[in-house]
Design an enzyme around this catalytic site. Structure first.
Site, PDB file in Angstrom:
ATOM      1  N   TYR A 155       0.835  -1.215   0.134  1.00 21.59           N
ATOM      2  CA  TYR A 155       0.026  -0.126  -0.035  1.00 21.59           C
ATOM      3  C   TYR A 155       0.748   1.166  -0.080  1.00 21.59           C
ATOM      4  O   TYR A 155       0.548   2.300  -0.900  1.00 21.59           O
ATOM      5  CB  TYR A 155      -0.852  -0.056   1.211  1.00 21.59           C
ATOM      6  CG  TYR A 155      -1.922   0.954   1.342  1.00 21.59           C
ATOM      7  CD1 TYR A 155      -3.252   0.961   0.517  1.00 21.59           C
ATOM      8  CD2 TYR A 155      -1.779   2.049   2.049  1.00 21.59           C
ATOM      9  CE1 TYR A 155      -4.096   1.987   0.609  1.00 21.59           C
ATOM     10  CE2 TYR A 155      -2.832   3.062   2.416  1.00 21.59           C
ATOM     11  CZ  TYR A 155      -3.962   2.860   1.498  1.00 21.59           C
ATOM     12  OH  TYR A 155      -5.048   3.900   1.619  1.00 21.59           O
ATOM     13  N   ALA A 157       3.972   1.705  -0.954  1.00 23.36           N
ATOM     14  CA  ALA A 157       4.658   1.688  -2.356  1.00 23.36           C
ATOM     15  C   ALA A 157       3.747   2.367  -3.489  1.00 23.36           C
ATOM     16  O   ALA A 157       4.033   3.106  -4.310  1.00 23.36           O
ATOM     17  CB  ALA A 157       5.022   0.220  -2.957  1.00 23.36           C
ATOM     18  N   LYS A 159       0.803   4.098  -2.721  1.00 21.76           N
ATOM     19  CA  LYS A 159       0.497   5.544  -2.452  1.00 21.76           C
ATOM     20  C   LYS A 159       1.756   6.642  -2.775  1.00 21.76           C
ATOM     21  O   LYS A 159       1.448   7.720  -3.033  1.00 21.76           O
ATOM     22  CB  LYS A 159       0.019   5.578  -0.979  1.00 21.76           C
ATOM     23  CG  LYS A 159      -1.375   4.734  -1.099  1.00 21.76           C
ATOM     24  CD  LYS A 159      -2.457   5.356  -1.982  1.00 21.76           C
ATOM     25  CE  LYS A 159      -3.741   5.006  -1.757  1.00 21.76           C
ATOM     26  NZ  LYS A 159      -4.733   5.483  -2.532  1.00 21.76           N
TER      27      LYS A 159
HETATM   28  P1  NDP Z   1     -13.458   1.932   0.683  1.00 28.03           P
HETATM   29  O1  NDP Z   1     -12.952   0.587   0.885  1.00 28.03           O
HETATM   30  O2  NDP Z   1     -14.545   2.563   1.762  1.00 28.03           O
HETATM   31  O3  NDP Z   1     -13.851   2.235  -0.997  1.00 28.03           O
HETATM   32  C1  NDP Z   1     -13.209   1.824  -1.802  1.00 28.03           C
HETATM   33  C2  NDP Z   1     -14.016   2.069  -3.116  1.00 28.03           C
HETATM   34  O4  NDP Z   1     -13.016   2.093  -4.114  1.00 28.03           O
HETATM   35  C3  NDP Z   1     -15.236   1.470  -3.340  1.00 28.03           C
HETATM   36  O5  NDP Z   1     -16.023   2.394  -4.011  1.00 28.03           O
HETATM   37  C4  NDP Z   1     -14.789   0.618  -4.278  1.00 28.03           C
HETATM   38  O6  NDP Z   1     -16.043  -0.027  -5.189  1.00 28.03           O
HETATM   39  C5  NDP Z   1     -13.831   1.098  -5.274  1.00 28.03           C
HETATM   40  N1  NDP Z   1     -12.699   0.210  -5.716  1.00 28.03           N
HETATM   41  C6  NDP Z   1     -12.167  -0.812  -5.063  1.00 28.03           C
HETATM   42  N2  NDP Z   1     -11.181  -1.545  -6.052  1.00 28.03           N
HETATM   43  C7  NDP Z   1     -11.836  -1.147  -7.259  1.00 28.03           C
HETATM   44  C8  NDP Z   1     -11.346  -1.123  -8.534  1.00 28.03           C
HETATM   45  N3  NDP Z   1     -10.522  -2.126  -8.939  1.00 28.03           N
HETATM   46  N4  NDP Z   1     -11.952  -0.553  -9.462  1.00 28.03           N
HETATM   47  C9  NDP Z   1     -12.822   0.394  -9.309  1.00 28.03           C
HETATM   48  N5  NDP Z   1     -13.412   0.520  -8.110  1.00 28.03           N
HETATM   49  C10 NDP Z   1     -12.709   0.045  -7.113  1.00 28.03           C
HETATM   50  O7  NDP Z   1     -12.399   3.041   0.826  1.00 28.03           O
HETATM   51  P2  NDP Z   1     -12.077   4.446   1.242  1.00 28.03           P
HETATM   52  O8  NDP Z   1     -13.391   5.363   0.829  1.00 28.03           O
HETATM   53  O9  NDP Z   1     -11.790   4.316   2.656  1.00 28.03           O
HETATM   54  O10 NDP Z   1     -10.855   4.915   0.549  1.00 28.03           O
HETATM   55  C11 NDP Z   1     -10.870   5.577  -0.567  1.00 28.03           C
HETATM   56  C12 NDP Z   1      -9.563   5.937  -1.176  1.00 28.03           C
HETATM   57  O11 NDP Z   1      -8.780   6.753   0.112  1.00 28.03           O
HETATM   58  C13 NDP Z   1      -8.625   4.847  -1.424  1.00 28.03           C
HETATM   59  O12 NDP Z   1      -7.738   5.277  -2.435  1.00 28.03           O
HETATM   60  C14 NDP Z   1      -7.750   4.760  -0.129  1.00 28.03           C
HETATM   61  O13 NDP Z   1      -6.510   4.264  -0.322  1.00 28.03           O
HETATM   62  C15 NDP Z   1      -7.631   6.208   0.414  1.00 28.03           C
HETATM   63  N6  NDP Z   1      -7.373   6.404   1.667  1.00 28.03           N
HETATM   64  C16 NDP Z   1      -8.321   5.988   2.625  1.00 28.03           C
HETATM   65  C17 NDP Z   1      -7.941   6.172   3.938  1.00 28.03           C
HETATM   66  C18 NDP Z   1      -8.810   5.827   5.182  1.00 28.03           C
HETATM   67  O14 NDP Z   1      -8.353   6.003   6.265  1.00 28.03           O
HETATM   68  N7  NDP Z   1     -10.112   5.414   4.863  1.00 28.03           N
HETATM   69  C19 NDP Z   1      -6.735   6.809   4.375  1.00 28.03           C
HETATM   70  C20 NDP Z   1      -5.797   7.251   3.199  1.00 28.03           C
HETATM   71  C21 NDP Z   1      -6.238   6.907   2.064  1.00 28.03           C
HETATM   72  P3  NDP Z   1     -16.926  -1.320  -4.655  1.00 28.03           P
HETATM   73  O15 NDP Z   1     -17.890  -0.447  -3.768  1.00 28.03           O
HETATM   74  O16 NDP Z   1     -17.754  -1.571  -5.909  1.00 28.03           O
HETATM   75  O17 NDP Z   1     -16.131  -2.471  -4.183  1.00 28.03           O
END
Ligand code: NDP
Length: 247
Positions: A155, A157, A159
């Protein structure tokens, strides 16, 4: 269509992505967003966005697949009459494990989705933004890409890679009035962080200078700022939205 703006957001079905869709809809932008598996949750996001009176198009697309990204952008262009003003690369996953136990698959899946997916989307959308000579690209990185975290070499790497890509593309596109920035969230209340055991959660909260976890809206408001008027002269930056965690 003249004055309307369209935003394309990956991973808009839940969590931070849904909050971003809602915030940009509130700003009056039409919304195209992708999801991977959560069709029901995607429909819910779409319904909530439509309450702001904007047009919304949810599309199933796996950002780890170049052909899906290509179709997603093509459909977004048809929907918006060739006008993608804002791209938010938000879709992301974790597959945590200590290095010695981490499988090739766990490493690769995270890179494919978080890093390569962002690359595919930026490559597709840049083409149309270059023609229009305007656009905002906002990539969701993480505090982990800045500081690292045990159990998350994959993760971290991905980000950290997103930050490198953001700065490089910002330099490539700046002269064409296209800005490229990253947001580095800290600990935000979503499904991604729900899985943490209570003691780990308390330990993390204790390490946050502001002593509270963030909400998806905190990230969405930062996205809206970078996508709006206030962001027009900002490019190549990493904005930490983390209660001080990265200090
Ligand atoms: P969630 O797990 O709550 O939601 C992830 C979202 O990404 C969902 O809508 C999911 O779709 C979609 N998704 C996952 N894989 C794919 C894919 N291969 N293709 C298309 N869509 C995909 O994550 P968060 O809302 O917590 O995180 C959102 C972003 O923020 C991410 O990039 C995460 O790394 C980053 N982030 C989050 C943090 C946190 O504390 N929550 C902290 C730092 C960064 P579906 O519902 O259909 O599976």
């Amino acid at each position: 269509m003249e004055n309307r703006k369209t935003a394309l957001i990956t991973g808009g079905s839940r969590g931070i992505g849904r909050a971003i869709c809602l915030e940009l809809a509130k700003e009056g932008m039409d919304i195209v967003f992708s999801y991977q598996k959560g069709a029901g949750e995607a429909e819910e996001t779409a319904l909530l966005c439509r309450e702001y009176g904007v047009r919304v198009l949810p599309l199933q697309a796996d950002v780890a697949k170049p052909e899906d990204c290509s179709i997603l952008v093509q459909k977004a262009l048809e929907f918006s009459e060739n006008q993608i003003d804002v791209l938010v690369n938000n879709a992301g996953i974790t597959r945590d494990n200590l290095l010695l136990r981490m499988s090739d698959d766990q490493f690769q899946q995270v890179i494919d989705t978080n890093l390569t997916g962002t690359f595919y989307m930026m490559r597709e959308v840049s083409k149309t933004m270059l023609k229009k000579r305007k656009g905002r690209i906002i990539n969701i990185s993480s505090v982990v890409g800045i500081k690292g975290n045990p159990g998350q070499v994959n993760y971290a790497a991905s980000k950290a890679g997103v930050i490198g890509m953001t700065k490089s593309l910002a330099r490539e596109l700046a002269a064409r009035k296209i800005t490229v920035n990253a947001i580095a969230p800290g600990m935000i209340e979503t499904d991604m962080t729900k899985a943490l055991p209570q003691n780990a959660r308390e330990e993390i909260i204790n390490s946050i200078p502001m002593k509270i976890m963030g909400q998806p809206q905190d990230i969405a408001k930062a996205v809206a700022f970078l996508a709006g008027e206030g962001g027009q002269y900002i490019t190549g930056q990493v904005l930490s939205v983390d209660g001080g965690l990265a200090i």
